[in-house]
Design a protein around this motif. Structure first.
Motif, PDB file in Angstrom:
ATOM      1  N   ALA A  11       0.850  -1.185   0.000  1.00  0.00           N
ATOM      2  CA  ALA A  11       0.000   0.000   0.000  1.00  0.00           C
ATOM      3  C   ALA A  11       0.891   1.242   0.000  1.00  0.00           C
ATOM      4  O   ALA A  11       2.101   1.155   0.213  1.00  0.00           O
ATOM      5  CB  ALA A  11      -0.915  -0.001   1.217  1.00  0.00           C
ATOM      6  N   ILE A  12       0.270   2.380  -0.224  1.00  0.00           N
ATOM      7  CA  ILE A  12       0.998   3.646  -0.129  1.00  0.00           C
ATOM      8  C   ILE A  12       1.199   3.929   1.353  1.00  0.00           C
ATOM      9  O   ILE A  12       0.229   4.069   2.100  1.00  0.00           O
ATOM     10  CB  ILE A  12       0.216   4.782  -0.801  1.00  0.00           C
ATOM     11  N   ILE A  13       2.471   3.984   1.769  1.00  0.00           N
ATOM     12  CA  ILE A  13       2.758   4.196   3.189  1.00  0.00           C
ATOM     13  C   ILE A  13       3.282   5.604   3.468  1.00  0.00           C
ATOM     14  O   ILE A  13       3.363   6.018   4.614  1.00  0.00           O
ATOM     15  CB  ILE A  13       3.754   3.144   3.709  1.00  0.00           C
ATOM     16  N   ALA A  14       3.666   6.334   2.394  1.00  0.00           N
ATOM     17  CA  ALA A  14       4.149   7.696   2.578  1.00  0.00           C
ATOM     18  C   ALA A  14       3.920   8.477   1.291  1.00  0.00           C
ATOM     19  O   ALA A  14       3.917   7.912   0.198  1.00  0.00           O
ATOM     20  CB  ALA A  14       5.629   7.701   2.931  1.00  0.00           C
ATOM     21  N   LYS A  15       3.709   9.800   1.458  1.00  0.00           N
ATOM     22  CA  LYS A  15       3.489  10.682   0.309  1.00  0.00           C
ATOM     23  C   LYS A  15       4.262  11.974   0.508  1.00  0.00           C
ATOM     24  O   LYS A  15       4.577  12.360   1.629  1.00  0.00           O
ATOM     25  CB  LYS A  15       2.013  11.053   0.167  1.00  0.00           C
ATOM     26  N   GLY A  16       4.503  12.638  -0.607  1.00  0.00           N
ATOM     27  CA  GLY A  16       5.105  13.963  -0.575  1.00  0.00           C
ATOM     28  C   GLY A  16       4.702  14.716  -1.825  1.00  0.00           C
ATOM     29  O   GLY A  16       4.496  14.124  -2.885  1.00  0.00           O
ATOM     30  N   LYS A  17       4.571  16.032  -1.694  1.00  0.00           N
ATOM     31  CA  LYS A  17       4.168  16.868  -2.824  1.00  0.00           C
ATOM     32  C   LYS A  17       4.857  18.213  -2.663  1.00  0.00           C
ATOM     33  O   LYS A  17       4.914  18.752  -1.549  1.00  0.00           O
ATOM     34  CB  LYS A  17       2.654  17.040  -2.815  1.00  0.00           C
ATOM     35  N   HIS A  50      15.953   8.404  -0.737  1.00  0.00           N
ATOM     36  CA  HIS A  50      17.123   8.573   0.126  1.00  0.00           C
ATOM     37  C   HIS A  50      16.603   8.866   1.530  1.00  0.00           C
ATOM     38  O   HIS A  50      16.288  10.018   1.853  1.00  0.00           O
ATOM     39  CB  HIS A  50      18.009   9.733  -0.349  1.00  0.00           C
ATOM     40  N   GLY A  51      16.487   7.832   2.354  1.00  0.00           N
ATOM     41  CA  GLY A  51      15.986   8.029   3.718  1.00  0.00           C
ATOM     42  C   GLY A  51      14.541   8.486   3.707  1.00  0.00           C
ATOM     43  O   GLY A  51      13.681   7.838   3.120  1.00  0.00           O
ATOM     44  N   LYS A  52      14.262   9.636   4.333  1.00  0.00           N
ATOM     45  CA  LYS A  52      12.905  10.174   4.392  1.00  0.00           C
ATOM     46  C   LYS A  52      12.624  11.154   3.258  1.00  0.00           C
ATOM     47  O   LYS A  52      11.659  11.915   3.310  1.00  0.00           O
ATOM     48  CB  LYS A  52      12.665  10.852   5.738  1.00  0.00           C
ATOM     49  N   TYR A  53      13.481  11.157   2.239  1.00  0.00           N
ATOM     50  CA  TYR A  53      13.321  12.057   1.102  1.00  0.00           C
ATOM     51  C   TYR A  53      13.336  11.270  -0.202  1.00  0.00           C
ATOM     52  O   TYR A  53      13.891  10.180  -0.280  1.00  0.00           O
ATOM     53  CB  TYR A  53      14.469  13.076   1.050  1.00  0.00           C
ATOM     54  N   SER A  97      11.554   0.133   6.560  1.00  0.00           N
ATOM     55  CA  SER A  97      12.886   0.237   5.946  1.00  0.00           C
ATOM     56  C   SER A  97      13.001  -0.448   4.601  1.00  0.00           C
ATOM     57  O   SER A  97      13.823  -0.085   3.793  1.00  0.00           O
ATOM     58  CB  SER A  97      13.933  -0.327   6.901  1.00  0.00           C
ATOM     59  N   ASP A  98      12.179  -1.473   4.333  1.00  0.00           N
ATOM     60  CA  ASP A  98      12.330  -2.215   3.086  1.00  0.00           C
ATOM     61  C   ASP A  98      11.425  -1.697   1.964  1.00  0.00           C
ATOM     62  O   ASP A  98      11.193  -2.378   0.989  1.00  0.00           O
ATOM     63  CB  ASP A  98      12.079  -3.711   3.317  1.00  0.00           C
ATOM     64  N   SER A  99      10.914  -0.505   2.093  1.00  0.00           N
ATOM     65  CA  SER A  99      10.030   0.047   1.059  1.00  0.00           C
ATOM     66  C   SER A  99      10.864   0.842   0.055  1.00  0.00           C
ATOM     67  O   SER A  99      11.250   1.961   0.317  1.00  0.00           O
ATOM     68  CB  SER A  99       8.972   0.936   1.697  1.00  0.00           C
ATOM     69  N   ASN A 100      11.143   0.239  -1.063  1.00  0.00           N
ATOM     70  CA  ASN A 100      11.992   0.880  -2.058  1.00  0.00           C
ATOM     71  C   ASN A 100      11.240   1.336  -3.292  1.00  0.00           C
ATOM     72  O   ASN A 100      11.791   2.015  -4.127  1.00  0.00           O
ATOM     73  CB  ASN A 100      13.114  -0.075  -2.500  1.00  0.00           C
ATOM     74  N   GLU A 101       9.992   0.932  -3.419  1.00  0.00           N
ATOM     75  CA  GLU A 101       9.239   1.284  -4.622  1.00  0.00           C
ATOM     76  C   GLU A 101       8.696   2.707  -4.497  1.00  0.00           C
ATOM     77  O   GLU A 101       7.986   3.039  -3.556  1.00  0.00           O
ATOM     78  CB  GLU A 101       8.100   0.292  -4.832  1.00  0.00           C
ATOM     79  N   ILE A 102       9.047   3.539  -5.466  1.00  0.00           N
ATOM     80  CA  ILE A 102       8.627   4.933  -5.473  1.00  0.00           C
ATOM     81  C   ILE A 102       7.844   5.200  -6.752  1.00  0.00           C
ATOM     82  O   ILE A 102       8.281   4.832  -7.843  1.00  0.00           O
ATOM     83  CB  ILE A 102       9.847   5.886  -5.414  1.00  0.00           C
ATOM     84  N   LYS A 103       6.686   5.825  -6.614  1.00  0.00           N
ATOM     85  CA  LYS A 103       5.923   6.278  -7.773  1.00  0.00           C
ATOM     86  C   LYS A 103       5.997   7.792  -7.803  1.00  0.00           C
ATOM     87  O   LYS A 103       5.748   8.445  -6.787  1.00  0.00           O
ATOM     88  CB  LYS A 103       4.463   5.836  -7.684  1.00  0.00           C
ATOM     89  N   THR A 104       6.337   8.328  -8.957  1.00  0.00           N
ATOM     90  CA  THR A 104       6.459   9.770  -9.115  1.00  0.00           C
ATOM     91  C   THR A 104       5.489  10.230 -10.192  1.00  0.00           C
ATOM     92  O   THR A 104       5.418   9.633 -11.260  1.00  0.00           O
ATOM     93  CB  THR A 104       7.889  10.150  -9.532  1.00  0.00           C
ATOM     94  N   LYS A 105       4.762  11.284  -9.892  1.00  0.00           N
ATOM     95  CA  LYS A 105       3.813  11.839 -10.854  1.00  0.00           C
ATOM     96  C   LYS A 105       4.082  13.332 -10.988  1.00  0.00           C
ATOM     97  O   LYS A 105       4.227  14.028  -9.981  1.00  0.00           O
ATOM     98  CB  LYS A 105       2.382  11.596 -10.378  1.00  0.00           C
ATOM     99  N   VAL A 106       4.148  13.790 -12.233  1.00  0.00           N
ATOM    100  CA  VAL A 106       4.326  15.218 -12.482  1.00  0.00           C
ATOM    101  C   VAL A 106       2.939  15.852 -12.470  1.00  0.00           C
ATOM    102  O   VAL A 106       2.114  15.556 -13.330  1.00  0.00           O
ATOM    103  CB  VAL A 106       5.015  15.477 -13.836  1.00  0.00           C
ATOM    104  N   GLU A 135       4.961   8.962  -4.125  1.00  0.00           N
ATOM    105  CA  GLU A 135       4.325   8.014  -3.224  1.00  0.00           C
ATOM    106  C   GLU A 135       5.287   6.861  -2.991  1.00  0.00           C
ATOM    107  O   GLU A 135       5.898   6.359  -3.920  1.00  0.00           O
ATOM    108  CB  GLU A 135       3.025   7.484  -3.826  1.00  0.00           C
ATOM    109  N   CYS A 136       5.411   6.460  -1.733  1.00  0.00           N
ATOM    110  CA  CYS A 136       6.277   5.347  -1.356  1.00  0.00           C
ATOM    111  C   CYS A 136       5.387   4.133  -1.117  1.00  0.00           C
ATOM    112  O   CYS A 136       4.437   4.195  -0.327  1.00  0.00           O
ATOM    113  CB  CYS A 136       7.049   5.714  -0.096  1.00  0.00           C
ATOM    114  N   ILE A 137       5.676   3.041  -1.830  1.00  0.00           N
ATOM    115  CA  ILE A 137       4.895   1.817  -1.725  1.00  0.00           C
ATOM    116  C   ILE A 137       5.660   0.842  -0.834  1.00  0.00           C
ATOM    117  O   ILE A 137       6.842   0.592  -1.045  1.00  0.00           O
ATOM    118  CB  ILE A 137       4.682   1.163  -3.109  1.00  0.00           C
ATOM    119  N   GLY A 138       4.975   0.291   0.163  1.00  0.00           N
ATOM    120  CA  GLY A 138       5.611  -0.664   1.061  1.00  0.00           C
ATOM    121  C   GLY A 138       4.591  -1.627   1.634  1.00  0.00           C
ATOM    122  O   GLY A 138       3.385  -1.494   1.419  1.00  0.00           O
TER     123      GLY A 138
END
Length: 155
Positions: A11-17, A50-53, A97-106, A135-138
């Protein structure tokens, strides 16, 4: 009495915009009289956690159409600009810590919001704006209530 089960799922566990603004100074060979148009094309990017970014590296071309020689000639100047943006991730739960999948949308492609001729007369100042959603998927755990097989919902 109900039993509970835990389901492990992605699921999406973190987001940023974030919206970014870049100012680019462009030097041209001819002394410009006026700016006739400015546009941004050929946007390419990649994203990495990269960490929390999330760090987004990309590039785009800025085209400035201008007149020179006292408005008697026109030219188009093209220049490529690179950028590196950082977007902070906001977690709903504890960081995984093992959530490496990142989705990026412009959300907004790089776009010229202002173009002026600088007072020295041989340079343009172009302001470019862009916006990203990451969005970080984990893996996460969902708890559900389980009812016996003989349970039947009334209609």
């Amino acid at each position: 009495m109900s039993n509970y089960k835990e389901i492990v799922t992605k699921a999406i566990i973190a987001k940023g915009k974030k919206t970014f603004t870049t100012t680019a100074d462009i030097l041209v060979n001819n002394k410009p009289s006026t700016i006739l148009g400015c546009w941004v094309i050929n946007h390419h990017y990649s994203a990495k956690k990269h960490g929390k970014y999330v760090e987004i590296q990309g590039k785009f071309d800025i085209n400035v159409w201008y007149s020179y020689s006292q408005h008697s000639k026109t030219g188009v100047h093209t220049e490529t600009f690179s950028y590196k943006d950082r977007i902070k991730l906001h977690y709903r739960d504890d960081e995984v810590s093992d959530s490496n999948e990142i989705k990026t949308k412009v959300l907004q492609q790089p776009n010229c919001i202002e173009a002026i001729i600088l007072p020295n007369g041989d340079q343009f100042e172009v302001v470019v704006e862009r916006e990203f959603l990451v969005e970080c998927i984990g893996e996460t755990v969902v708890v559900i209530s389980v009812h016996p097989n003989e349970y039947e919902e009334e209609w």
